[in-house]
Design a protein around this motif. Structure first.
Motif, short mmCIF file in Angstrom:
data_model
loop_
_atom_site.label_atom_id
_atom_site.label_comp_id
_atom_site.label_asym_id
_atom_site.label_seq_id
_atom_site.Cartn_x
_atom_site.Cartn_y
_atom_site.Cartn_z
N LEU A 112 31.81 -161.94 -23.04
CA LEU A 112 31.40 -162.43 -24.36
C LEU A 112 32.60 -162.54 -25.28
N ARG A 113 33.50 -161.60 -25.19
CA ARG A 113 34.72 -161.64 -26.00
C ARG A 113 35.52 -162.90 -25.71
N VAL A 114 35.67 -163.23 -24.44
CA VAL A 114 36.40 -164.44 -24.06
C VAL A 114 35.67 -165.69 -24.54
N LEU A 115 34.35 -165.70 -24.37
CA LEU A 115 33.56 -166.86 -24.77
C LEU A 115 33.78 -167.21 -26.23
N PHE A 116 33.72 -166.22 -27.11
CA PHE A 116 33.80 -166.50 -28.54
C PHE A 116 35.21 -166.46 -29.10
N SER A 117 36.16 -166.00 -28.31
CA SER A 117 37.55 -166.02 -28.76
C SER A 117 38.20 -167.38 -28.54
N VAL A 118 37.99 -167.95 -27.34
CA VAL A 118 38.75 -169.15 -27.00
C VAL A 118 37.92 -170.33 -26.49
N ILE A 119 36.63 -170.10 -26.16
CA ILE A 119 35.84 -171.19 -25.58
C ILE A 119 34.91 -171.85 -26.59
N ALA A 120 34.08 -171.07 -27.24
CA ALA A 120 33.04 -171.62 -28.11
C ALA A 120 33.11 -171.02 -29.51
N ASP A 121 32.85 -171.83 -30.50
CA ASP A 121 32.79 -171.38 -31.89
C ASP A 121 31.35 -170.94 -32.17
N PRO A 122 31.11 -169.64 -32.38
CA PRO A 122 29.75 -169.15 -32.56
C PRO A 122 29.14 -169.49 -33.92
N VAL A 132 27.87 -183.31 -29.69
CA VAL A 132 26.82 -182.95 -30.63
C VAL A 132 25.45 -183.06 -29.96
N GLY A 133 24.61 -182.06 -30.20
CA GLY A 133 23.26 -182.06 -29.65
C GLY A 133 22.92 -180.71 -29.08
N PRO A 134 21.64 -180.39 -28.98
CA PRO A 134 21.23 -179.07 -28.48
C PRO A 134 21.69 -178.79 -27.05
N GLN A 135 21.97 -179.83 -26.29
CA GLN A 135 22.46 -179.61 -24.93
C GLN A 135 23.87 -179.02 -24.92
N TYR A 136 24.55 -179.07 -26.06
CA TYR A 136 25.90 -178.51 -26.17
C TYR A 136 25.92 -177.23 -26.99
N ARG A 137 24.78 -176.60 -27.16
CA ARG A 137 24.72 -175.38 -27.95
C ARG A 137 25.43 -174.23 -27.24
N ALA A 138 26.01 -173.34 -28.02
CA ALA A 138 26.50 -172.08 -27.48
C ALA A 138 25.32 -171.12 -27.44
N ALA A 139 25.21 -170.36 -26.37
CA ALA A 139 24.08 -169.43 -26.23
C ALA A 139 24.42 -168.34 -25.24
N ILE A 140 23.82 -167.19 -25.47
CA ILE A 140 23.92 -166.07 -24.54
C ILE A 140 22.57 -165.94 -23.86
N VAL A 141 22.57 -165.82 -22.53
CA VAL A 141 21.32 -165.72 -21.78
C VAL A 141 21.36 -164.45 -20.94
N PRO A 142 20.96 -163.31 -21.49
CA PRO A 142 20.98 -162.07 -20.72
C PRO A 142 20.02 -162.15 -19.54
N VAL A 143 20.43 -161.56 -18.43
CA VAL A 143 19.56 -161.55 -17.26
C VAL A 143 18.88 -160.19 -17.07
N ASP A 144 19.22 -159.21 -17.93
CA ASP A 144 18.55 -157.91 -17.86
C ASP A 144 18.65 -157.23 -19.23
N ALA A 145 18.01 -156.08 -19.34
CA ALA A 145 17.96 -155.38 -20.62
C ALA A 145 19.33 -154.88 -21.07
N VAL A 169 25.92 -168.03 -35.69
CA VAL A 169 24.56 -168.53 -35.50
C VAL A 169 24.16 -168.65 -34.03
N VAL A 170 25.02 -168.22 -33.14
CA VAL A 170 24.72 -168.37 -31.71
C VAL A 170 23.47 -167.55 -31.35
N PRO A 171 22.53 -168.13 -30.60
CA PRO A 171 21.31 -167.40 -30.26
C PRO A 171 21.42 -166.63 -28.95
N ILE A 172 20.55 -165.65 -28.81
CA ILE A 172 20.32 -164.99 -27.53
C ILE A 172 19.02 -165.58 -26.99
N GLU A 173 19.10 -166.23 -25.84
CA GLU A 173 17.93 -166.91 -25.28
C GLU A 173 17.37 -166.14 -24.09
#
Length: 223
Positions: A112-122, A132-145, A169-173
């Motif tokens: 997550l640190r790498v994602l928001f440091s250099v890849i995606a603007d949260p 532009v568009g929801p298909q290019y949204r940044a999002a975190i998708v946890p696979v467990d608790a 504003v990045v969501p957890i989906e």
């Protein structure tokens, strides 16, 4: 990046690359996750979205401890898990990556640190870079608790630290199902290093990873 726009994006990217030194759009040295429990497993999986999956896959493939990365779609149905149905933004899918990693070498919080440091603007909603568009949204998708706990805590941590000028504003989906993208999208950055889009938008992100976190960088990309 929609292939229907690839020619214009290629031309624009080449012109930009010639006119000025390319740089990542958002580079922020973020702290390590405060809540990031050890995982007693040889392999774990993370699903993350951060804009066009070419660069997301390309950067994460160079993170130490990452075993493999594949581009794909998450958020919609099997019927719409196709590029021609996703690029218009109505499928519900985000361009995403599935990362298989060794938790003894790299933690979920570090990803997550790498994602928001250099890849995606949260701080951006439904867009990243030129796309532009929801298909290019940044999002975190946890696979467990545990991943959800780490993600929730890390978003709170970077919000409270005020590392960004705008709200995060990045969501957890909720996890649905990850669908592997078409073969020509896989390992695109490594196979097409001179592509205009890669030169302008993605190569600077990899350079930023190497500069900010050399200890996390693997010179040889994972498959």
């Amino acid at each position: 990046m929609p292939l229907r726009r690839s020619l214009s994006a290629l031309i624009a990217g080449l012109l930009l690359a010639q006119c000025a030194p390319a740089q990542a759009e958002s580079i922020v040295r973020l702290p390590a996750a405060k809540i990031d429990p050890a995982v007693n497993a040889k392999r774990a999986t993370a699903i993350l979205a951060g804009g066009c999956f070419w660069g997301v896959e390309g950067v994460f493939s160079h993170v130490k401890g990452v075993i493999s990365v594949e581009s794909g779609y998450h958020g919609g149905s099997a019927a719409t898990a196709k590029y021609e149905l996703t690029h218009d933004g109505t499928s519900g899918h985000a361009e995403a990556v599935r990362i298989v990693y060794d938790p003894s070498q790299v933690s979920y919080g570090t990803l997550l640190r790498v994602l928001f440091s250099v890849i995606a603007d949260p701080t951006l909603k439904n867009r990243q870079g030129p796309d532009v568009g929801p298909q290019y949204r940044a999002a975190i998708v946890p696979v467990d608790a545990t991943q959800r706990r780490v993600a929730t805590a890390y978003l709170a941590q970077i919000r409270s630290g005020r590392f960004f000028d705008k709200p995060v504003v990045v969501p957890i989906e909720s996890y649905k199902r990850f669908y592997r993208a078409e073969a020509y999208h896989q390992d695109f950055m490594r196979r097409n290093p001179r592509h205009g889009y890669i030169v302008r938008w993605d190569a600077p992100k990899l350079a930023a990873l190497r500069k900010l976190y050399p200890q996390l960088t693997n010179p040889t990309p994972a498959p």
